[in-house]
Design an enzyme around this catalytic site. Structure first.
Site, PDB file in Angstrom:
ATOM      1  N   LYS A   1      47.655  39.904  39.301  1.00 44.12           N
ATOM      2  CA  LYS A   1      48.576  40.589  38.380  1.00 44.12           C
ATOM      3  C   LYS A   1      49.418  41.665  39.061  1.00 44.12           C
ATOM      4  CE  LYS A   1      46.685  39.741  33.818  1.00 44.12           C
ATOM      5  NZ  LYS A   1      45.436  38.978  34.045  1.00 44.12           N
TER       6      LYS A   1
ATOM      7  N   SER B   1      42.270  33.457  41.310  1.00 40.38           N
ATOM      8  CA  SER B   1      43.181  34.472  40.757  1.00 40.38           C
ATOM      9  C   SER B   1      42.592  35.884  40.722  1.00 40.38           C
ATOM     10  CB  SER B   1      43.632  34.060  39.361  1.00 40.38           C
ATOM     11  OG  SER B   1      42.514  33.856  38.508  1.00 40.38           O
TER      12      SER B   1
ATOM     13  N   GLU C   1      52.399  45.861  27.199  1.00 39.44           N
ATOM     14  CA  GLU C   1      51.386  45.616  26.168  1.00 39.44           C
ATOM     15  C   GLU C   1      50.250  44.877  26.847  1.00 39.44           C
ATOM     16  OE1 GLU C   1      51.902  41.844  26.704  1.00 39.44           O
ATOM     17  OE2 GLU C   1      53.740  42.930  26.351  1.00 39.44           O
TER      18      GLU C   1
HETATM   19  C1  LIG Z   1      45.222  37.657  33.513  1.00 38.71           C
HETATM   20  C2  LIG Z   1      44.465  36.747  34.382  1.00 38.71           C
HETATM   21  C3  LIG Z   1      44.655  35.353  34.350  1.00 38.71           C
HETATM   22  C4  LIG Z   1      45.550  34.661  33.372  1.00 38.71           C
HETATM   23  O1  LIG Z   1      46.889  35.005  33.399  1.00 38.71           O
HETATM   24  P1  LIG Z   1      48.004  34.033  33.972  1.00 38.71           P
HETATM   25  O2  LIG Z   1      49.270  34.717  33.611  1.00 38.71           O
HETATM   26  O3  LIG Z   1      47.854  32.706  33.319  1.00 38.71           O
HETATM   27  O4  LIG Z   1      47.795  33.951  35.429  1.00 38.71           O
HETATM   28  C5  LIG Z   1      43.944  34.561  35.242  1.00 38.71           C
HETATM   29  N1  LIG Z   1      43.072  35.107  36.118  1.00 38.71           N
HETATM   30  C6  LIG Z   1      42.853  36.436  36.174  1.00 38.71           C
HETATM   31  C7  LIG Z   1      41.872  36.952  37.164  1.00 38.71           C
HETATM   32  C8  LIG Z   1      43.539  37.300  35.305  1.00 38.71           C
HETATM   33  O5  LIG Z   1      43.302  38.611  35.387  1.00 38.71           O
END
Ligand SMILES: *Cc1c(COP(=O)(O)O)cnc(C)c1O
Length: 387
Positions: free
Chosen positions: A90, A371, A112
């Site tokens: 993020k 992610s 938000e």
């Molecule tokens: C917020 C988040 C997501 C999902 O958000 P996307 O916009 O679909 O990437 C996925 N993995 C993690 C670790 C997150 O914090």
């Protein structure tokens, strides 16, 4: 409420901008400024500088040797977004948008947040850049995520608890949009996923594309060829679009998005307009957005970015669901075999890789976009496993 539809920002029939005129004016200005800076060498140098010095990029593409051995199929590589400052992808987008905000002369950033992860990333970067920061959050969510509210306040942000409507994310989005429409001349609305009206999905993709820019270079260095598949989880779609971006024009690379069973937007959604843009949406029998549920808070969203909607209907990308049991299994297996505790969102990606890898040959390659890291989820998993 009258609606203006811009013709720009379409991916097939998806995307666009369905908002009141005051907001359209703000979005037009944002688009103009984004187009002005996105290819500006000085702007991009600054973006790369903060990605390196603050976020800790580039992060590695780690070969998961023991997991690969265990599954006995394709080689699995992990793109380590979990190693970024604040623990997920993020922050890439947040840094990019704040630099844009600064160029536009904004002194104040608003955002938000549902579970609080995007709010924390935004508050973090605002602290570092000395920007005034206001985070809108549904009242119900502030109660459930009290620790994230504290984190944001610790970082100097003002958290506004929204009690209107059901006190959930949707109500916080409405409040943030109102604020933006009134104050856009000095306020920047920092959107956290590849969703929302044009130009946001394109802005978020642009800044998250650093993921696949790096992974492509890294896999070519390590293996001398492209991967056979890139897998990522999809909530709104930002880590996935960033992980896919530099492979979209490489037809030999399968692009695979993974969703929770109970938020299967791409697998089961139909075209509709929500939150100011058109995408695939899970609707109930009366045509209202369906309540979704995921054990991973970051994947709990009834819509999906417009470009994923298009990649799905045009069949360039594939999207599958995994069950909570499969996610919990993957969460534990990656921890045990690789010493990496994944975020529950990322455990969805791993869960699909566990199914795919054994069906492929040993000389094939899968890139799993990890992610985020799982520290935030350990307590929740502890309770789920002990129930
Ligand atoms: C917020 C988040 C997501 C999902 O958000 P996307 O916009 O679909 O990437 C996925 N993995 C993690 C670790 C997150 O914090």
């Amino acid at each position: 409420m009258s609606v203006v539809q811009s013709r720009r920002g379409y991916f097939g029939e998806f995307g666009g901008s369905f908002v009141p005129p005051a907001l359209q004016e703000a979005l037009d200005y944002l688009e103009e400024q984004f187009l002005k800076y996105k290819d500006d060498p000085v702007f991009n140098q600054e973006f790369k500088f903060y990605l390196k010095e603050y976020v800790g990029r580039e992060n590695p593409l780690t070969f998961a040797a023991r997991l690969t051995e265990r599954l006995g199929g394709a080689k699995i590589y992990l793109k380590r977004e979990d190693l970024n400052h604040t623990g997920s992808h993020k922050i890439n987008n947040v840094i990019g948008q704040i630099l844009l905000a600064k160029r536009m002369g904004a002194k104040r950033v608003i955002a938000e947040t549902g579970a609080g992860q995007h709010g924390v990333a935004t508050a973090t970067a605002c602290a570092m850049f000395g920007m005034d920061c206001t985070i809108y959050m549904g009242e119900e969510d502030t109660r459930r995520q009290a620790l994230n509210v504290f984190r944001m306040e610790l970082l100097g942000a003002k958290v506004v608890s929204v009690s209107k409507g059901q006190g959930r994310l949707k109500d916080a989005v409405d409040e943030a949009l109102n604020d933006y429409a009134q104050n856009y001349e000095h306020t920047f609305y920092l959107l956290g996923s590849a969703v929302g009206p044009h130009p946001y999905p394109s802005i978020v993709k642009h800044f998250q594309s650093v993921i696949s820019e790096e992974s492509k270079r890294q896999i070519l260095e390590k293996e001398g060829r492209l991967p056979d598949a890139v897998i990522a989880c999809v909530g709104g779609g930002s880590n996935a679009i960033g992980a896919f971006a530099h492979y979209i024009d490489e037809p030999s690379v399968r692009l695979i998005g993974v969703e929770p069973e109970k938020a299967a937007t791409l697998t089961k959604g139909v075209p509709a307009v929500i939150h100011g843009f058109k995408c695939l949406v899970l609707l109930d029998e009366e045509g209202n957005p369906q309540p979704t549920y995921s054990i991973a808070a970051g994947l709990d969203y009834p819509g999906i970015g417009p470009e994923h909607s298009y990649l799905k209907v045009s069949e360039r990308a594939e999207y599958y669901t995994v069950t909570n049991e499969e996610v919990l299994e993957a969460f534990q297996l990656l921890s045990k075999t690789e010493g990496i505790i994944p975020a529950l969102e990322s455990a969805h990606t791993v869960a699909y890789a566990l199914k795919l890898a054994p069906t492929l040959d040993r000389d094939q390659i899968i890139i799993v976009n990890l992610s985020g890291r799982g520290d935030k989820d350990v307590e929740q998993v502890f309770h789920m496993l002990n129930e």
